[in-house]
Scaffold this motif. Structure first.
Motif, PDB file in Angstrom:
ATOM      1  N   UNK A 286       3.179  81.132  42.104  1.00  0.00           N
ATOM      2  CA  UNK A 286       4.237  80.943  41.112  1.00  0.00           C
ATOM      3  C   UNK A 286       5.222  79.878  41.579  1.00  0.00           C
ATOM      4  N   UNK A 287       5.564  79.921  42.857  1.00  0.00           N
ATOM      5  CA  UNK A 287       6.527  78.942  43.405  1.00  0.00           C
ATOM      6  C   UNK A 287       5.978  77.523  43.340  1.00  0.00           C
ATOM      7  N   UNK A 288       4.682  77.343  43.652  1.00  0.00           N
ATOM      8  CA  UNK A 288       4.105  76.001  43.583  1.00  0.00           C
ATOM      9  C   UNK A 288       4.044  75.513  42.138  1.00  0.00           C
ATOM     10  N   UNK A 289       3.684  76.395  41.228  1.00  0.00           N
ATOM     11  CA  UNK A 289       3.628  76.025  39.804  1.00  0.00           C
ATOM     12  C   UNK A 289       5.014  75.588  39.338  1.00  0.00           C
ATOM     13  N   UNK A 290       6.047  76.321  39.729  1.00  0.00           N
ATOM     14  CA  UNK A 290       7.412  75.945  39.369  1.00  0.00           C
ATOM     15  C   UNK A 290       7.804  74.617  40.011  1.00  0.00           C
ATOM     16  N   UNK A 291       7.388  74.394  41.249  1.00  0.00           N
ATOM     17  CA  UNK A 291       7.703  73.128  41.931  1.00  0.00           C
ATOM     18  C   UNK A 291       7.022  71.953  41.234  1.00  0.00           C
ATOM     19  N   UNK A 292       5.779  72.139  40.811  1.00  0.00           N
ATOM     20  CA  UNK A 292       5.068  71.084  40.082  1.00  0.00           C
ATOM     21  C   UNK A 292       5.794  70.794  38.773  1.00  0.00           C
ATOM     22  N   UNK A 293       6.143  71.847  38.037  1.00  0.00           N
ATOM     23  CA  UNK A 293       6.831  71.675  36.748  1.00  0.00           C
ATOM     24  C   UNK A 293       8.176  70.987  36.931  1.00  0.00           C
ATOM     25  N   UNK A 294       8.912  71.391  37.953  1.00  0.00           N
ATOM     26  CA  UNK A 294      10.213  70.779  38.231  1.00  0.00           C
ATOM     27  C   UNK A 294      10.051  69.283  38.537  1.00  0.00           C
ATOM     28  N   UNK A 295       9.023  68.942  39.324  1.00  0.00           N
ATOM     29  CA  UNK A 295       8.768  67.541  39.681  1.00  0.00           C
ATOM     30  C   UNK A 295       8.393  66.723  38.449  1.00  0.00           C
ATOM     31  N   UNK A 296       7.563  67.269  37.588  1.00  0.00           N
ATOM     32  CA  UNK A 296       7.184  66.571  36.353  1.00  0.00           C
ATOM     33  C   UNK A 296       8.424  66.313  35.510  1.00  0.00           C
ATOM     34  N   UNK A 297       9.248  67.326  35.340  1.00  0.00           N
ATOM     35  CA  UNK A 297      10.468  67.194  34.537  1.00  0.00           C
ATOM     36  C   UNK A 297      11.399  66.140  35.133  1.00  0.00           C
ATOM     37  N   UNK A 298      11.628  66.211  36.444  1.00  0.00           N
ATOM     38  CA  UNK A 298      12.539  65.266  37.094  1.00  0.00           C
ATOM     39  C   UNK A 298      12.036  63.831  37.010  1.00  0.00           C
ATOM     40  N   UNK A 299      10.752  63.620  37.289  1.00  0.00           N
ATOM     41  CA  UNK A 299      10.195  62.262  37.282  1.00  0.00           C
ATOM     42  C   UNK A 299      10.162  61.684  35.867  1.00  0.00           C
ATOM     43  N   UNK A 300       9.869  62.508  34.884  1.00  0.00           N
ATOM     44  CA  UNK A 300       9.876  62.040  33.496  1.00  0.00           C
ATOM     45  C   UNK A 300      11.291  61.639  33.079  1.00  0.00           C
ATOM     46  N   UNK A 301      12.265  62.460  33.429  1.00  0.00           N
ATOM     47  CA  UNK A 301      13.651  62.149  33.078  1.00  0.00           C
ATOM     48  C   UNK A 301      14.149  60.910  33.815  1.00  0.00           C
ATOM     49  N   UNK A 302      13.770  60.755  35.091  1.00  0.00           N
ATOM     50  CA  UNK A 302      14.141  59.548  35.838  1.00  0.00           C
ATOM     51  C   UNK A 302      13.562  58.294  35.190  1.00  0.00           C
ATOM     52  N   UNK A 303      12.390  58.444  34.567  1.00  0.00           N
ATOM     53  CA  UNK A 303      11.733  57.315  33.910  1.00  0.00           C
ATOM     54  C   UNK A 303      12.257  57.092  32.493  1.00  0.00           C
ATOM     55  N   UNK A 304      13.209  57.924  32.066  1.00  0.00           N
ATOM     56  CA  UNK A 304      13.826  57.730  30.760  1.00  0.00           C
ATOM     57  C   UNK A 304      13.192  58.501  29.620  1.00  0.00           C
ATOM     58  N   UNK A 305      12.330  59.447  29.928  1.00  0.00           N
ATOM     59  CA  UNK A 305      11.678  60.265  28.900  1.00  0.00           C
ATOM     60  C   UNK A 305      12.318  61.642  28.867  1.00  0.00           C
ATOM     61  N   UNK A 306      12.753  62.040  27.700  1.00  0.00           N
ATOM     62  CA  UNK A 306      13.367  63.366  27.544  1.00  0.00           C
ATOM     63  C   UNK A 306      12.284  64.431  27.459  1.00  0.00           C
ATOM     64  N   UNK A 307      12.510  65.536  28.136  1.00  0.00           N
ATOM     65  CA  UNK A 307      11.621  66.688  28.026  1.00  0.00           C
ATOM     66  C   UNK A 307      12.028  67.420  26.763  1.00  0.00           C
ATOM     67  N   UNK A 308      11.120  67.466  25.800  1.00  0.00           N
ATOM     68  CA  UNK A 308      11.446  68.106  24.526  1.00  0.00           C
ATOM     69  C   UNK A 308      11.535  69.618  24.660  1.00  0.00           C
ATOM     70  N   UNK A 309      10.637  70.166  25.479  1.00  0.00           N
ATOM     71  CA  UNK A 309      10.617  71.620  25.640  1.00  0.00           C
ATOM     72  C   UNK A 309       9.831  71.975  26.893  1.00  0.00           C
ATOM     73  N   UNK A 310      10.273  73.015  27.567  1.00  0.00           N
ATOM     74  CA  UNK A 310       9.529  73.548  28.700  1.00  0.00           C
ATOM     75  C   UNK A 310       9.473  75.058  28.540  1.00  0.00           C
ATOM     76  N   UNK A 311       8.257  75.602  28.529  1.00  0.00           N
ATOM     77  CA  UNK A 311       8.039  77.032  28.315  1.00  0.00           C
ATOM     78  C   UNK A 311       7.338  77.630  29.529  1.00  0.00           C
TER      79      UNK A 311
END
Length: 117
Positions: free
Chosen positions: A45-70
């Motif tokens: 669970x912790x690794x899955x959350x870390x992967x999701x957090x990294x995807x969200x952070x890198x997308x936002x750094x690149x200027x893409x808004x995360x529309x939704x995370x479930x």
């Protein structure tokens, strides 16, 4: 940001957090939901959350808004909607159960290695 650049960013974020069995499905012409589905899994669970957090952070750094995370709190299947790209981050059992690769079997598979090059 164009879809190919965003896809590369998302694949790299998953790879950086040691996601396993990264698969990209080219959904163009098959689904109106997104152009690409990224599917991968983590070992806990912790690794899955870390992967999701990294995807969200890198997308936002690149200027893409995360529309939704479930599903982040549960850490079993996290879905991240980035518009034309939807990332599915599973634990192994959930991934085997839902088997999105089979469900969307008509979609061509793009290798993660080719995306990163």
């Amino acid at each position: 940001m164009d879809n190919q650049t965003l896809l590369k960013t998302v694949v790299k974020a998953c790879d950086d957090k040691r996601a396993e069995d990264i698969v990209v499905l080219d959904m163009r012409g098959i689904s109106l939901i997104a152009d690409y589905f990224l599917i991968c899994n983590g070992n806990s669970d912790k690794q899955i959350q870390a992967i999701a957090r990294e995807v969200k952070e890198k997308a936002e750094e690149a200027g893409t808004a995360v529309r939704r995370m479930e599903g982040f709190e549960e850490g079993k299947w996290v879905l991240i909607d980035l518009g034309d790209i939807v990332a599915h981050i599973f634990n192994r059992d959930e991934r085997n159960y839902y088997n999105l690769e089979r469900l969307w079997g008509d979609a061509p598979t793009v290798s993660a290695e080719s995306v990163l090059q």
